[in-house]
Design an enzyme around this catalytic site. Sequence first.
Site, PDB file in Angstrom:
ATOM      1  N   TYR A 229       0.821  -1.291   0.112  1.00 19.20           N
ATOM      2  CA  TYR A 229      -0.540   0.074  -0.118  1.00 19.20           C
ATOM      3  C   TYR A 229       0.747   1.200   0.065  1.00 19.20           C
ATOM      4  CZ  TYR A 229      -4.110  -2.278   1.230  1.00 19.20           C
ATOM      5  OH  TYR A 229      -5.179  -3.791   0.458  1.00 19.20           O
TER       6      TYR A 229
ATOM      7  N   ASP B 147      -2.458 -11.840   9.562  1.00 17.09           N
ATOM      8  CA  ASP B 147      -1.133 -12.487   8.571  1.00 17.09           C
ATOM      9  C   ASP B 147       0.204 -12.393   8.746  1.00 17.09           C
ATOM     10  OD1 ASP B 147      -3.033 -14.274   7.277  1.00 17.09           O
ATOM     11  OD2 ASP B 147      -3.561 -12.597   5.806  1.00 17.09           O
TER      12      ASP B 147
ATOM     13  N   TYR C 161     -11.524   1.085   0.831  1.00 20.66           N
ATOM     14  CA  TYR C 161     -10.610   0.514   2.466  1.00 20.66           C
ATOM     15  C   TYR C 161     -10.247   1.498   2.407  1.00 20.66           C
ATOM     16  CZ  TYR C 161      -8.155  -3.673   4.303  1.00 20.66           C
ATOM     17  OH  TYR C 161      -7.954  -3.746   4.439  1.00 20.66           O
ATOM     18  N   ARG C 162      -9.303   0.844   2.203  1.00 23.16           N
ATOM     19  CA  ARG C 162      -7.656   1.242   2.286  1.00 23.16           C
ATOM     20  C   ARG C 162      -6.650   1.871   1.106  1.00 23.16           C
ATOM     21  NH1 ARG C 162      -4.054  -3.008   5.512  1.00 23.16           N
ATOM     22  NH2 ARG C 162      -2.604  -1.947   6.255  1.00 23.16           N
TER      23      ARG C 162
ATOM     24  N   HIS D  43       3.507  -6.096  -5.055  1.00 26.52           N
ATOM     25  CA  HIS D  43       1.734  -6.556  -4.886  1.00 26.52           C
ATOM     26  C   HIS D  43       1.546  -5.171  -4.254  1.00 26.52           C
ATOM     27  CE1 HIS D  43       2.087  -7.654  -0.916  1.00 26.52           C
ATOM     28  NE2 HIS D  43       0.757  -6.606  -0.839  1.00 26.52           N
TER      29      HIS D  43
END
Length: 589
Positions: free
Chosen positions: A154, A214, A535-536, A452
């Site tokens: 992110y 995780d 949402y983020r 990713h």
Amino acid sequence: MVQRRHGLVRANHPRGRHGRAHRRRRAPHGPAGRAAARRDGALRPHVAAAGHAASIQLSAEDRFEMTRFDDRPFELPGEVAQRFCDAIGAEHVHTDEAARDEYRDPYWHRDDRTYDSSAVLYPASTEEVQAIVRIAGEHGVPLWTSSQGRNNGYGGPSPRVRGTVLVSLRRMNRVLEINHELAYAVVEPGVSWLDLHAELERTGNGDLMISVPDLGWGSIIGNTLDSGVTYLPYGMDYQAPTGMEVVLADGTLLRTGMGAIPDSPSWHVYKRGLGPVLDPLFVQASFGIVTRMGYWLMRRPKAYAPLFLTVPRDEQLAQAIDILRELRLAGIIRGVPVMQNTLTLASHFPEAMGKMQGAEATLPDEVIQEIADETGVGRWGMRTAVWGEPAVVEAHVQAITDAWGAIEGSRVDHARTYSSDDWHEIDHFVDKVQAGIPNLDMLESLPDNVGHIGFSPVVPLVGSKMRELVDLLEETVVEGSGLNFVAGICVISERSAMVVSGLAFDTSDAEVSAKAFATVRTMVERAAELGYGEYRAHLDFMDLAAEQYSFGDHAYRRFVERIKDAVDPEGIFAPGRHGIWPANRRTDG
């Protein structure tokens, strides 16, 4: 083929043998597919020359970002850097590139310096944070705060404005309180999930469980402030965080909720207070720096049954979502179950699938089906668990098995139910996470140079809605990048889920990296056409994501900007975070 746990087997062929030239084409589903078919062919991201991974030429639709705010780099004056050294010690102020590079997303292309910082500060106390904030306010220095500095995929801990000073709270790593009777802890921002778990064990409180993500290396507070997902029952709708202490832009200290009463014993046990509820205002926000927070814990149950549920064919996804919704509304499935597509499941079951290979060229649909069948993971696989009294757990496992049986060819794998005395025998990564045992096991399944980008819209928990959006996102990835679509559906409540989607790519390849970022920007816009937003948001397209929240001529953004200008008039806290810019950097008035 070799049998594995949960009914999984290892495929006999490496996926790479199918070559990099295959492209998967699928018939579009529903209105989204028909709308896509009417559009002008494949996506055409405008990618600059190789070597400039982030230099994506913006389309006319994207140029709003160049007009409504000023994101010119900040240059830290030497005399201000010295003020920071005087406040917290020169050894805790790092300005060299190597030290600063520890605070960047590892999934940026290695030559991309778009979001570099100018310094990293390491305060050790709330008082030192207050000193930093006062200096920043006096000199107009933008600050970007991280707790452990993760947030990979992110944008990591990188700042939106180049040259911003990073404030790392890693040294603020104390567990301030463990209340066994009421089952909560109070932590500073540098406390990771691993840290709190170790402290619970050390102090004889090992029968208290933490709702964990995780990977256990991140900060409890940092994860909370980015709306990060955790998976135990208190992970539902973010129930665990309660009561914050916050340093405001003038250097003063705020305590939220019942903490506004000095020495209140109710601070971390009641989520509201008198008047407006402030805690959510500091989530994904730029109004202050959170320096402590309460976090609710869960007593270890007498029985714990981890489960893995398969969806054999892709066209059964909608049916599975509808069954899951009813199990949730009935209170049979709690926590935050996660349903992932075939290639993403390699991160959970490397013993069956090898390391995650999503960064290769798009695999044909029939090849993915072959992998799903040979490994036993299905086209979608869902992890969940049941916690509670043994008789209740047994009944709920049976209810889940009966309901899931309506999906033709599906499986519910239930290898074992653990008692509260068996916790030390839990050894699989997924089972550990759902038992509140933080770990780093998933890192072993991630190959080098594969990164990713996360794009995570929120969707009603309705099968047809989920099918429509997933098809649109997958089509966008395949057409725009030629890579594989990866997705995990995080069911955050009984009524909604976040589709944590995107694509994996080779971070060492500048052109591939640029195309990947361009593709995800298109995903943001296309999802908004169906009424869905993130949402983020990833740092690189926070502004684009925020632009989609446009009801009432962006009434939401304008309201938040008014709050920003009132509580942070110098605009020092995280300018541009999630599309909120201070007045001194807005160019649209």
